[in-house]
Enzyme design. Structure first.
Site, PDB file in Angstrom:
ATOM      1  N   LYS A   1       0.862  -1.186   0.000  1.00  0.00           N
ATOM      2  CA  LYS A   1       0.000   0.000   0.000  1.00  0.00           C
ATOM      3  C   LYS A   1       0.895   1.231   0.000  1.00  0.00           C
ATOM      4  O   LYS A   1       1.420   1.625   1.040  1.00  0.00           O
ATOM      5  CB  LYS A   1      -0.933  -0.026   1.217  1.00  0.00           C
ATOM      6  CG  LYS A   1      -1.875  -1.221   1.150  1.00  0.00           C
ATOM      7  CD  LYS A   1      -2.825  -1.274   2.318  1.00  0.00           C
ATOM      8  CE  LYS A   1      -3.689  -2.532   2.230  1.00  0.00           C
ATOM      9  NZ  LYS A   1      -4.550  -2.727   3.379  1.00  0.00           N
TER      10      LYS A   1
ATOM     11  N   ARG B   1     -13.972 -10.436   6.066  1.00  0.00           N
ATOM     12  CA  ARG B   1     -15.169  -9.714   5.634  1.00  0.00           C
ATOM     13  C   ARG B   1     -16.023 -10.537   4.691  1.00  0.00           C
ATOM     14  O   ARG B   1     -17.229 -10.573   4.781  1.00  0.00           O
ATOM     15  CB  ARG B   1     -14.781  -8.427   4.898  1.00  0.00           C
ATOM     16  CG  ARG B   1     -14.371  -7.320   5.804  1.00  0.00           C
ATOM     17  CD  ARG B   1     -13.705  -6.235   5.044  1.00  0.00           C
ATOM     18  NE  ARG B   1     -12.421  -6.687   4.526  1.00  0.00           N
ATOM     19  CZ  ARG B   1     -11.422  -5.892   4.224  1.00  0.00           C
ATOM     20  NH1 ARG B   1     -11.558  -4.595   4.317  1.00  0.00           N
ATOM     21  NH2 ARG B   1     -10.285  -6.384   3.796  1.00  0.00           N
TER      22      ARG B   1
ATOM     23  N   SER C   1     -10.569   0.083   4.834  1.00  0.00           N
ATOM     24  CA  SER C   1      -9.803   1.325   4.965  1.00  0.00           C
ATOM     25  C   SER C   1      -9.597   1.995   3.613  1.00  0.00           C
ATOM     26  O   SER C   1      -9.700   3.219   3.486  1.00  0.00           O
ATOM     27  CB  SER C   1      -8.449   1.040   5.614  1.00  0.00           C
ATOM     28  OG  SER C   1      -8.624   0.547   6.913  1.00  0.00           O
TER      29      SER C   1
HETATM   30  P1  ADP Z   1      -4.155  -5.163   5.915  1.00  0.00           P
HETATM   31  O1  ADP Z   1      -3.614  -5.742   7.174  1.00  0.00           O
HETATM   32  O2  ADP Z   1      -4.463  -6.193   4.907  1.00  0.00           O
HETATM   33  O3  ADP Z   1      -3.412  -3.964   5.427  1.00  0.00           O
HETATM   34  P2  ADP Z   1      -6.352  -3.721   7.144  1.00  0.00           P
HETATM   35  O4  ADP Z   1      -5.555  -2.816   7.961  1.00  0.00           O
HETATM   36  O5  ADP Z   1      -7.366  -3.099   6.273  1.00  0.00           O
HETATM   37  O6  ADP Z   1      -5.606  -4.665   6.222  1.00  0.00           O
HETATM   38  O7  ADP Z   1      -7.062  -4.784   8.092  1.00  0.00           O
HETATM   39  C1  ADP Z   1      -6.437  -5.396   9.186  1.00  0.00           C
HETATM   40  C2  ADP Z   1      -7.257  -6.605   9.575  1.00  0.00           C
HETATM   41  O8  ADP Z   1      -8.611  -6.228   9.817  1.00  0.00           O
HETATM   42  C3  ADP Z   1      -7.328  -7.690   8.502  1.00  0.00           C
HETATM   43  O9  ADP Z   1      -7.384  -8.950   9.141  1.00  0.00           O
HETATM   44  C4  ADP Z   1      -8.631  -7.427   7.815  1.00  0.00           C
HETATM   45  O10 ADP Z   1      -9.172  -8.596   7.249  1.00  0.00           O
HETATM   46  C5  ADP Z   1      -9.467  -6.991   9.004  1.00  0.00           C
HETATM   47  N1  ADP Z   1     -10.588  -6.158   8.565  1.00  0.00           N
HETATM   48  C6  ADP Z   1     -10.559  -5.118   7.720  1.00  0.00           C
HETATM   49  N2  ADP Z   1     -11.791  -4.599   7.545  1.00  0.00           N
HETATM   50  C7  ADP Z   1     -12.628  -5.344   8.308  1.00  0.00           C
HETATM   51  C8  ADP Z   1     -14.035  -5.320   8.571  1.00  0.00           C
HETATM   52  N3  ADP Z   1     -14.856  -4.439   7.982  1.00  0.00           N
HETATM   53  N4  ADP Z   1     -14.530  -6.245   9.420  1.00  0.00           N
HETATM   54  C9  ADP Z   1     -13.711  -7.150  10.011  1.00  0.00           C
HETATM   55  N5  ADP Z   1     -12.390  -7.234   9.799  1.00  0.00           N
HETATM   56  C10 ADP Z   1     -11.844  -6.341   8.971  1.00  0.00           C
END
Ligand code: ADP
Length: 158
Positions: free
Chosen positions: A41, A91, A128
């Protein structure tokens, strides 16, 4: 004492993340939320330090939750803090393939298992990336993120 590590970019931390942290805090003695740099990212909205400070404020009501921020391998951090479980939220089926691969890699590297917690349908569309996109065009994400984080997002784009 069972310690779980919940790693993610959290850029920004939203209500879907909050739900996972709250549920994990019931399942484990201690939950460490790690705001991490994701090399896939490219452009971050908030610095790691900003993310850590914001998450610390919004999880104050959970006494067994701690926040750290750093850029390292998730399994190295897990070993350092004595975590025996990695938590990830799910999700939709679309998350599963990538998450499964990551869980298998982390297990191969360290023997640490990943526990998946499914989100409630209320937050299953919240991501996010989407929040950053909506906010960058002046849309409101209030109601999808804690108030303190909504204020910080509005300040970023004002
Ligand atoms: P990443 O670690 O892939 O950069 P994020 O920071 O977006 O992703 O998400 C961190 C964790 O939270 C991951 O396990 C992701 O699957 C989970 N997550 C993100 N959005 C949601 C949501 N709406 N509901 C539940 N879990 C979520």
């Amino acid at each position: 004492m069972k310690v779980a590590l919940f790693p993610g970019s959290f850029d920004p931390f939203h209500n879907g993340h909050m739900e996972i942290v709250e549920r994990a805090s019931v399942l484990f003695d201690k939950v460490v939320v790690a705001a991490m740099r994701n090399p896939q990212k490219a452009s971050a909205l908030f610095s790691l330090e900003e993310r850590q400070a914001m998450i610390e404020s919004v999880v104050e009501h959970l006494p067994n939750v701690e926040i750290v921020s750093l850029s390292s391998l998730v399994v190295d951090l897990a070993k350092t803090i004595g975590a025996t479980v990695i938590i990830r939220g799910l999700r939709a089926v679309s998350d599963f393939e990538n998450e499964l691969q990551m869980a298998q890699m982390n297990h191969q590297l360290s023997g640490i298992d990943t526990v998946f917690i499914p989100t409630s349908s209320e937050y299953s569309f919240v991501a996010s990336r989407l929040l950053r996109e909506v906010a960058s065009y002046g849309g409101s994400v209030a109601g999808l993120v804690p108030k303190l984080i909504n204020d910080a997002i509005e300040a970023k784009f004002s």
